[in-house]
Write an enzyme that holds these catalytic residues in place. Structure first.
Site, PDB file in Angstrom:
ATOM      1  N   TYR A   1       4.249   8.556 -11.526  1.00  0.00           N
ATOM      2  CA  TYR A   1       3.060   9.265 -11.021  1.00  0.00           C
ATOM      3  C   TYR A   1       2.283   9.946 -12.149  1.00  0.00           C
ATOM      4  CZ  TYR A   1       4.394   7.977  -6.373  1.00  0.00           C
ATOM      5  OH  TYR A   1       4.686   7.225  -5.269  1.00  0.00           O
TER       6      TYR A   1
ATOM      7  N   ARG B   1       0.054   7.249 -13.307  1.00  0.00           N
ATOM      8  CA  ARG B   1      -1.030   7.020 -12.341  1.00  0.00           C
ATOM      9  C   ARG B   1      -2.073   8.145 -12.449  1.00  0.00           C
ATOM     10  NH1 ARG B   1       1.771   3.702 -12.573  1.00  0.00           N
ATOM     11  NH2 ARG B   1      -0.057   3.088 -13.767  1.00  0.00           N
TER      12      ARG B   1
ATOM     13  N   ASN C   1      -5.415   5.769   0.166  1.00  0.00           N
ATOM     14  CA  ASN C   1      -5.338   5.937  -1.284  1.00  0.00           C
ATOM     15  C   ASN C   1      -4.988   7.372  -1.665  1.00  0.00           C
ATOM     16  OD1 ASN C   1      -6.046   3.310  -1.404  1.00  0.00           O
ATOM     17  ND2 ASN C   1      -8.174   3.669  -1.951  1.00  0.00           N
ATOM     18  N   VAL C   2      -4.306   7.470  -2.786  1.00  0.00           N
ATOM     19  CA  VAL C   2      -3.919   8.786  -3.276  1.00  0.00           C
ATOM     20  C   VAL C   2      -4.869   9.246  -4.384  1.00  0.00           C
ATOM     21  CG1 VAL C   2      -1.516   8.464  -2.578  1.00  0.00           C
ATOM     22  CG2 VAL C   2      -2.198   7.787  -4.887  1.00  0.00           C
TER      23      VAL C   2
ATOM     24  N   HIS D   1      -1.824   9.303   2.864  1.00  0.00           N
ATOM     25  CA  HIS D   1      -0.614   9.160   2.052  1.00  0.00           C
ATOM     26  C   HIS D   1      -0.532  10.153   0.898  1.00  0.00           C
ATOM     27  CE1 HIS D   1      -0.303   4.741   3.620  1.00  0.00           C
ATOM     28  NE2 HIS D   1       0.082   5.627   4.499  1.00  0.00           N
TER      29      HIS D   1
ATOM     30  N   GLY E   1     -10.659  -3.047   2.134  1.00  0.00           N
ATOM     31  CA  GLY E   1      -9.635  -3.202   1.101  1.00  0.00           C
ATOM     32  C   GLY E   1      -8.245  -2.773   1.487  1.00  0.00           C
ATOM     33  N   THR E   2      -7.810  -3.212   2.655  1.00  0.00           N
ATOM     34  CA  THR E   2      -6.426  -2.917   3.017  1.00  0.00           C
ATOM     35  C   THR E   2      -5.782  -4.159   3.608  1.00  0.00           C
ATOM     36  OG1 THR E   2      -4.959  -1.645   4.465  1.00  0.00           O
ATOM     37  CG2 THR E   2      -7.256  -1.811   5.161  1.00  0.00           C
ATOM     38  N   SER E   3      -4.524  -4.382   3.244  1.00  0.00           N
ATOM     39  CA  SER E   3      -3.795  -5.549   3.744  1.00  0.00           C
ATOM     40  C   SER E   3      -3.341  -5.326   5.181  1.00  0.00           C
ATOM     41  CB  SER E   3      -2.582  -5.811   2.847  1.00  0.00           C
ATOM     42  OG  SER E   3      -1.754  -4.664   2.818  1.00  0.00           O
TER      43      SER E   3
HETATM   44  N1  NAD Z   1      -5.804   3.661  -5.391  1.00  0.00           N
HETATM   45  C1  NAD Z   1      -4.675   4.117  -4.813  1.00  0.00           C
HETATM   46  O1  NAD Z   1      -4.583   5.299  -4.477  1.00  0.00           O
HETATM   47  C2  NAD Z   1      -3.525   3.159  -4.547  1.00  0.00           C
HETATM   48  C3  NAD Z   1      -3.353   2.002  -5.303  1.00  0.00           C
HETATM   49  C4  NAD Z   1      -2.263   1.153  -5.006  1.00  0.00           C
HETATM   50  C5  NAD Z   1      -1.399   1.452  -3.953  1.00  0.00           C
HETATM   51  N2  NAD Z   1      -1.614   2.595  -3.212  1.00  0.00           N
HETATM   52  C6  NAD Z   1      -0.692   2.872  -2.081  1.00  0.00           C
HETATM   53  O2  NAD Z   1      -0.195   1.657  -1.630  1.00  0.00           O
HETATM   54  C7  NAD Z   1      -0.327   1.432  -0.213  1.00  0.00           C
HETATM   55  C8  NAD Z   1      -1.021   0.116  -0.103  1.00  0.00           C
HETATM   56  O3  NAD Z   1      -1.563  -0.261   1.122  1.00  0.00           O
HETATM   57  P1  NAD Z   1      -3.039  -0.855   1.115  1.00  0.00           P
HETATM   58  O4  NAD Z   1      -3.208  -1.714   2.343  1.00  0.00           O
HETATM   59  O5  NAD Z   1      -3.973   0.251   0.832  1.00  0.00           O
HETATM   60  O6  NAD Z   1      -3.090  -1.772  -0.164  1.00  0.00           O
HETATM   61  P2  NAD Z   1      -2.464  -3.156  -0.433  1.00  0.00           P
HETATM   62  O7  NAD Z   1      -2.158  -3.186  -1.901  1.00  0.00           O
HETATM   63  O8  NAD Z   1      -1.387  -3.477   0.532  1.00  0.00           O
HETATM   64  O9  NAD Z   1      -3.687  -4.147  -0.113  1.00  0.00           O
HETATM   65  C9  NAD Z   1      -4.819  -4.149  -0.895  1.00  0.00           C
HETATM   66  C10 NAD Z   1      -5.895  -4.986  -0.219  1.00  0.00           C
HETATM   67  O10 NAD Z   1      -7.057  -4.865  -1.025  1.00  0.00           O
HETATM   68  C11 NAD Z   1      -7.674  -6.113  -1.086  1.00  0.00           C
HETATM   69  N3  NAD Z   1      -8.523  -6.131  -2.276  1.00  0.00           N
HETATM   70  C12 NAD Z   1      -8.211  -6.479  -3.549  1.00  0.00           C
HETATM   71  N4  NAD Z   1      -9.281  -6.350  -4.352  1.00  0.00           N
HETATM   72  C13 NAD Z   1     -10.306  -5.914  -3.558  1.00  0.00           C
HETATM   73  C14 NAD Z   1     -11.677  -5.587  -3.796  1.00  0.00           C
HETATM   74  N5  NAD Z   1     -12.219  -5.680  -5.017  1.00  0.00           N
HETATM   75  N6  NAD Z   1     -12.423  -5.161  -2.743  1.00  0.00           N
HETATM   76  C15 NAD Z   1     -11.906  -5.065  -1.496  1.00  0.00           C
HETATM   77  N7  NAD Z   1     -10.608  -5.367  -1.215  1.00  0.00           N
HETATM   78  C16 NAD Z   1      -9.829  -5.783  -2.239  1.00  0.00           C
HETATM   79  C17 NAD Z   1      -6.551  -7.133  -1.077  1.00  0.00           C
HETATM   80  O11 NAD Z   1      -7.025  -8.411  -0.616  1.00  0.00           O
HETATM   81  C18 NAD Z   1      -5.573  -6.478  -0.090  1.00  0.00           C
HETATM   82  O12 NAD Z   1      -5.815  -6.904   1.245  1.00  0.00           O
HETATM   83  C19 NAD Z   1      -1.105   2.591   0.291  1.00  0.00           C
HETATM   84  O13 NAD Z   1      -0.244   3.260   1.118  1.00  0.00           O
HETATM   85  C20 NAD Z   1      -1.418   3.483  -0.925  1.00  0.00           C
HETATM   86  O14 NAD Z   1      -0.904   4.777  -0.731  1.00  0.00           O
HETATM   87  C21 NAD Z   1      -2.640   3.452  -3.503  1.00  0.00           C
END
Ligand code: NAD
Length: 233
Positions: free
Chosen positions: A59, A62, A93-94, A110, A175-177
């Site tokens: 962290y 990050r 996102n965090v 989260h 942007g979420t899976s």
């Molecule tokens: N930025 C952050 O804070 C961060 C980064 C990584 C993981 N996380 C943590 O991981 C967990 C992940 O779950 P999630 O569903 O958010 O992420 P995930 O990693 O499971 O999914 C990411 C999604 O983003 C899509 N993606 C990739 N590039 C993109 C773009 N340029 N524009 C739009 N979409 C795009 C992918 O196709 C995918 O569906 C969360 O709980 C989070 O807390 C947070």
């Protein structure tokens, strides 16, 4: 409903993909690794118990990275929606990129990277921008940990988020899976007549009469939706 002249309640659900173009990696795109780390090692209470130094260092990296990146066009467009509409961002996102872009109502499901909390009293939360190390204590002398909701932990903001989604006139998902629960289940709370816009280059939801899918990057798809919702008659 005339979508272009009213002030609408808009709920926006964002995941790691909205921050990808700012330079913060998602983890589903790299086989369950988050910046090269096994997520269960670095994002679970068991991982922290086993190797607290490694988790704190993950962290710390990050947090240092976050301080070097900027909001992208998607964060900025979502902030602009507030010019006309009542917008609540519910983010998995965090990072703090929505806030830095100007969004004023952000629910972090989260947790937040730029906060630390007491391992003994979860309500004792501090702003934290520097590295967090073993030996950094809260005012009641307990070790501090990242203010992050780890896998297997309660998601305290989920009820607030469900209420926001249930009241929304429009739902935007970016942007979420849609694989991390309970966040992924929030869509079920939307009124069945509410239009849904979904932006993700690899969308996990198919287009229907009600769901418009933008299979493209957030920086391209989100400004298009925002422009449509801000358009004057
Ligand atoms: N930025 C952050 O804070 C961060 C980064 C990584 C993981 N996380 C943590 O991981 C967990 C992940 O779950 P999630 O569903 O958010 O992420 P995930 O990693 O499971 O999914 C990411 C999604 O983003 C899509 N993606 C990739 N590039 C993109 C773009 N340029 N524009 C739009 N979409 C795009 C992918 O196709 C995918 O569906 C969360 O709980 C989070 O807390 C947070």
């Amino acid at each position: 409903m005339n979508l272009t002249t009213q002030t609408l309640k808009i709920a926006v659900l964002t995941g790691a993909g909205v921050s990808a173009e700012s330079g913060i990696k998602t983890f589903r795109d790299s086989d369950g690794l988050w910046e090269g780390h096994d997520v269960m090692e670095v994002a679970s209470p068991e991982g922290f118990e086993k190797n607290p130094e490694a988790v704190l260092e993950f962290y710390n990296q990050r947090r240092r990275q976050l301080l070097t990146v900027e909001p992208n066009a998607a964060h900025i467009a979502l902030a602009e929606l507030e010019r006309q509409h009542q917008v609540t961002i519910i983010t998995q996102n965090v990072d703090d990129l929505h806030e830095r872009a100007g969004s004023t109502d952000v629910v972090h499901l989260h947790g937040e990277l730029l906060k630390a909390r007491c391992t003994f009293d979860a309500d004792l939360i501090l702003d934290w921008k520097k590295d967090l190390n073993l030996g950094d204590l809260s005012e009641n002398n307990h070790q501090l940990r990242p203010h992050i909701v780890w896998f297997g932990e309660m998601v305290p903001m989920i009820e607030v988020a469900a209420e926001v989604v249930s009241q929304a006139d429009i739902l935007i998902i970016v942007g979420t899976s849609m694989q991390v629960y309970p966040a992924a289940g929030l869509v079920q709370y939307a009124n069945p007549h509410v239009p849904i816009y979904f932006v993700d280059p690899k969308p996990s939801i198919s287009e229907t009469k009600r769901i418009s899918v933008f299979a493209e990057n957030a920086s391209i798809g989100v400004p298009k939706i925002v422009e449509r919702l801000l358009k004057k008659m």
